[in-house]
Design a protein around this motif. Structure first.
Motif, short mmCIF file in Angstrom:
data_model
loop_
_atom_site.label_atom_id
_atom_site.label_comp_id
_atom_site.label_asym_id
_atom_site.label_seq_id
_atom_site.Cartn_x
_atom_site.Cartn_y
_atom_site.Cartn_z
N TRP A 142 0.76 -1.18 -0.14
CA TRP A 142 -0.05 0.09 0.17
C TRP A 142 0.79 1.04 0.07
O TRP A 142 1.70 1.45 0.75
CB TRP A 142 -1.01 0.09 1.22
CG TRP A 142 -1.78 1.10 1.03
CD1 TRP A 142 -1.61 2.31 1.91
CD2 TRP A 142 -2.96 1.39 0.55
NE1 TRP A 142 -2.58 3.18 1.76
CE2 TRP A 142 -3.45 2.58 0.91
CE3 TRP A 142 -3.74 0.63 -0.36
CZ2 TRP A 142 -4.55 3.25 0.38
CZ3 TRP A 142 -4.88 1.26 -0.98
CH2 TRP A 142 -5.26 2.38 -0.62
N THR B 28 1.07 5.09 0.70
CA THR B 28 0.35 6.14 1.37
C THR B 28 0.43 7.20 0.67
O THR B 28 -0.49 8.12 0.82
CB THR B 28 1.08 6.59 2.68
OG1 THR B 28 2.33 6.43 2.79
CG2 THR B 28 0.71 5.04 3.70
N GLU C 213 -1.70 6.34 -2.33
CA GLU C 213 -3.20 5.65 -1.84
C GLU C 213 -3.90 4.50 -2.37
O GLU C 213 -4.81 4.57 -2.98
CB GLU C 213 -4.21 6.80 -1.19
CG GLU C 213 -3.61 7.83 -0.20
CD GLU C 213 -4.90 8.70 0.40
OE1 GLU C 213 -6.00 8.46 -0.06
OE2 GLU C 213 -4.54 9.43 1.26
N SER C 214 -2.68 3.87 -3.06
CA SER C 214 -3.29 2.64 -3.85
C SER C 214 -2.49 1.63 -3.57
O SER C 214 -1.40 1.85 -3.10
CB SER C 214 -3.39 2.94 -5.16
OG SER C 214 -2.04 3.23 -5.96
N TRP C 215 -2.68 0.33 -4.20
CA TRP C 215 -1.85 -0.78 -4.07
C TRP C 215 -0.70 -0.70 -4.94
O TRP C 215 -1.10 -0.33 -6.39
CB TRP C 215 -2.56 -2.03 -4.17
CG TRP C 215 -3.62 -2.48 -3.20
CD1 TRP C 215 -4.82 -2.01 -2.98
CD2 TRP C 215 -2.94 -2.66 -1.63
NE1 TRP C 215 -5.30 -2.20 -1.51
CE2 TRP C 215 -4.35 -2.90 -1.03
CE3 TRP C 215 -1.91 -3.19 -1.01
CZ2 TRP C 215 -4.37 -3.19 0.36
CZ3 TRP C 215 -1.87 -3.68 0.09
CH2 TRP C 215 -3.06 -3.74 0.87
#
Length: 174
Positions: A167, A169, A172-174
């Motif tokens: 993840w 930060t 804000e996605s994989w």
């Protein structure tokens, strides 16, 4: 006398009747045998599938336990860094330092030392891909003790897929 001969004849089977009875018995026996073989084959396949699922559970639990015990000390970035290589999606690698429970795989070889570097990666083992765990000491071995080599365990043989996602930060996605 003719009556007596007729009674003897009614008491037995003719050769044709005996052959027909044997044929029917043979067909029924063959069908029972084939059914038994099918049941045994299905039982074997079920047992193999259950073993595979259990191996997968143990592998996932091992990775999860390692990640739960992950430690990081800012004072020593190099030694405690999270290392990863996901450039080849078929052979991902990640390594970190963790404090593992006493019943963790390979604990006997580490003489109660819970702090270890764990490396999880996909490798070719016995002509198929497998999820492998390698464990090593984080620090130097104390003087007088024989250094323990890297302990290697195959967690999941015959691996089809192993995907590592992180993840972000910032994104804000994989």
């Amino acid at each position: 006398m003719k009556q007596n001969q007729h009674k003897k004849r009614a008491a037995g089977f003719t050769l044709v009747e005996a052959i027909v009875a044997e044929s029917i018995l043979g067909m029924v026996s063959f069908m029972v045998f084939k059914s038994l073989l099918s049941v045994m084959g299905a039982t074997k396949m079920g047992a193999e599938a259950a073993d595979q699922v259990q191996r997968e559970r143990v592998a996932i639990k091992t990775v999860e336990t390692g990640l739960r015990g992950m430690v990081y000390y800012e004072q020593n970035d190099e030694m405690y860094a999270l290392n990863m290589d996901i450039t080849d999606p078929d052979y991902p690698y990640f390594s970190f330092v963790a404090r593992v429970p006493p019943d963790f795989i390979g604990s006997r070889e580490f003489n109660g030392q819970a702090l270890r570097r764990l490396s999880f990666f996909v490798d070719d083992v016995d002509e198929s891909r497998a999820l492998v765990l390698e464990q090593s000491h984080v620090m130097r071995t104390p003087e007088g003790e024989i250094p323990i080599a890297v302990i290697r365990s195959v967690l999941a043989p015959n691996l089809e897929d192993f995907l590592i996602l992180f993840w972000s930060t910032s994104a804000e996605s994989w």
